[in-house]
Enzyme design. Structure first.
Site, PDB file in Angstrom:
ATOM      1  NE  ARG A  35      -4.022  -2.057   1.909  1.00 53.61           N
ATOM      2  CZ  ARG A  35      -4.983  -2.235   2.781  1.00 53.61           C
ATOM      3  NH1 ARG A  35      -5.141  -1.387   3.764  1.00 53.61           N
ATOM      4  NH2 ARG A  35      -5.809  -3.245   2.663  1.00 53.61           N
ATOM      5  CG  ASP A 141     -13.506   5.499   8.386  1.00 52.89           C
ATOM      6  OD1 ASP A 141     -14.118   4.420   8.387  1.00 52.89           O
ATOM      7  OD2 ASP A 141     -12.260   5.565   8.259  1.00 52.89           O
TER       8      ASP A 141
HETATM    9  C1  LIG Z   1     -13.329  -2.837   7.512  1.00 51.89           C
HETATM   10  S1  LIG Z   1     -13.941  -1.199   7.619  1.00 51.89           S
HETATM   11  C2  LIG Z   1     -15.523  -1.468   8.379  1.00 51.89           C
HETATM   12  C3  LIG Z   1     -16.643  -0.801   7.621  1.00 51.89           C
HETATM   13  C4  LIG Z   1     -18.060  -1.075   8.116  1.00 51.89           C
HETATM   14  N1  LIG Z   1     -18.200  -0.716   9.504  1.00 51.89           N
HETATM   15  C5  LIG Z   1     -18.429  -2.522   7.903  1.00 51.89           C
HETATM   16  O1  LIG Z   1     -18.538  -3.275   8.869  1.00 51.89           O
HETATM   17  O2  LIG Z   1     -18.596  -2.914   6.752  1.00 51.89           O
HETATM   18  C6  LIG Z   1     -12.978  -0.544   8.981  1.00 51.89           C
HETATM   19  C7  LIG Z   1     -12.962   0.975   9.023  1.00 51.89           C
HETATM   20  O3  LIG Z   1     -12.440   1.389  10.291  1.00 51.89           O
HETATM   21  C8  LIG Z   1     -11.728   2.597  10.078  1.00 51.89           C
HETATM   22  N2  LIG Z   1     -10.831   2.837  11.235  1.00 51.89           N
HETATM   23  C9  LIG Z   1      -9.686   2.175  11.564  1.00 51.89           C
HETATM   24  N3  LIG Z   1      -9.150   2.715  12.669  1.00 51.89           N
HETATM   25  C10 LIG Z   1      -9.953   3.734  13.059  1.00 51.89           C
HETATM   26  C11 LIG Z   1      -9.913   4.688  14.128  1.00 51.89           C
HETATM   27  N4  LIG Z   1      -8.929   4.695  15.022  1.00 51.89           N
HETATM   28  N5  LIG Z   1     -10.902   5.597  14.209  1.00 51.89           N
HETATM   29  C12 LIG Z   1     -11.924   5.610  13.295  1.00 51.89           C
HETATM   30  N6  LIG Z   1     -12.005   4.738  12.258  1.00 51.89           N
HETATM   31  C13 LIG Z   1     -11.031   3.806  12.150  1.00 51.89           C
HETATM   32  C14 LIG Z   1     -11.008   2.368   8.760  1.00 51.89           C
HETATM   33  O4  LIG Z   1     -10.613   3.573   8.147  1.00 51.89           O
HETATM   34  C15 LIG Z   1     -12.066   1.591   7.956  1.00 51.89           C
HETATM   35  O5  LIG Z   1     -12.819   2.445   7.138  1.00 51.89           O
END
Ligand SMILES: C[S@@+](CC[C@H](N)C(=O)[O-])C[C@H]1O[C@@H](n2cnc3c(N)ncnc32)[C@H](O)[C@@H]1O
Length: 271
Positions: A35, A141
């Site tokens: 990435r 996010d």
């Molecule tokens: C796999 S996606 C989940 C999306 C959705 N909630 C679902 O279940 O389909 C994980 C998300 O968590 C976000 N994320 C990771 N660490 C985070 C943090 N410290 N604060 C806020 N968002 C975070 C990432 O940017 C990503 O968009």
């Protein structure tokens, strides 16, 4: 692709952990290389040592740092992912609220599929039951790229293949000409969601108290102490007996006893 030596790996994983609490273990080395190689090329640098130097000395506004976090966050999501959650919402939660106003928060909203699935579920519920329920929807996010995507409401056709036709024709617009493989959520629906950047590892959030929090498929990236801290913080952002949804492989076991499990990966604040 560039080679990632231990020194640069440690620097990057430590910085990301300090900021976002995302736990990049040794197993994630390949992910980091694949990435971030794109970022290194975009900046016309010749490898990870120079990239780390750039982060340390040439990034006073932390713009590249945010790009790095964007690149390293996993944004995979789906419309109506974990369908049983939406069924539970309709059958067991929404009827309890009568004509109240609900605050619902998608706390790791990624590209927006989750919050739009919640919105469509609410609209369908209201249409079919005649309920006067009102709602405010929040979607946050840590990734600005993901939020931009979410707020555009534009998705490739393949993302909506499993959505029933009746819902598609009601809530999505089909692209034309060069956008014919794309769909867009109706603008009046997009306007019903407040999108904002929020880092879950911050100590305080400037948000209202929520009735329902979707925290799905994100704590999987955190270590145990981060999960414990986060869940206890979210307790304070929920109304008494408010609901917390986790992802399919996530659980509060060993993390918190402030919640009661009421369904598959569905919890309720204990009061
Ligand atoms: C796999 S996606 C989940 C999306 C959705 N909630 C679902 O279940 O389909 C994980 C998300 O968590 C976000 N994320 C990771 N660490 C985070 C943090 N410290 N604060 C806020 N968002 C975070 C990432 O940017 C990503 O968009």
């Amino acid at each position: 692709m560039f080679t990632l030596e231990e020194r640069e790996f440690k620097y990057i994983s430590n910085e990301v952990y300090q900021f976002a609490r995302i736990n990049l273990t040794q197993k994630k080395k390949f992910l980091i290389v694949s990435r971030l190689s794109k970022r290194i090329r975009a900046l016309k640098l010749n490898g990870f040592p120079q990239y780390v130097e750039f982060l340390k000395n040439n990034d006073p506004e932390r713009t590249e740092f945010q790009r790095m976090v964007d690149a390293l966050s996993t944004n995979y999501s789906l419309f109506f992912r974990e369908e049983h959650h939406f069924e539970y919402l309709v059958e067991s939660i929404l009827p309890q609220y009568g004509s109240d106003r609900l605050n619902i928060w998608s706390a790791a909203a990624s590209n927006g599929q989750e919050i739009y699935s919640i919105l469509i579920t609410l609209l369908e519920y209201k249409k079919q039951s005649g309920s006067m329920l009102s709602y405010k929807l929040f979607a946050s996010d840590i990734s600005s790229d993901a939020l931009r995507y979410a707020a555009s409401g534009i998705y490739p056709q393949r993302d909506i293949e499993k959505i029933p036709h009746a819902l598609l024709s009601t809530y999505f617009l089909k692209g034309r000409d060069s956008s014919k493989d794309m769909v867009k959520i109706r603008n009046d629906l997009i306007r019903q969601v407040r999108f904002f950047r929020l880092n879950l590892s911050d100590e305080k959030y400037r948000i209202p108290i929520m009735d329902i929090i979707f925290l799905r498929n994100v704590i999987i990236y955190f270590d145990k102490s981060t999960k414990i801290e986060l869940i206890s913080r979210l307790y304070d952002y929920l109304t008494p007996e408010g609901y917390l949804f986790l992802g399919h492989s996530e659980s509060l076991s060993g993390i918190s006893d402030q919640f009661i499990q009421v369904g598959r990966t569905i919890y309720r604040r204990r009061d």
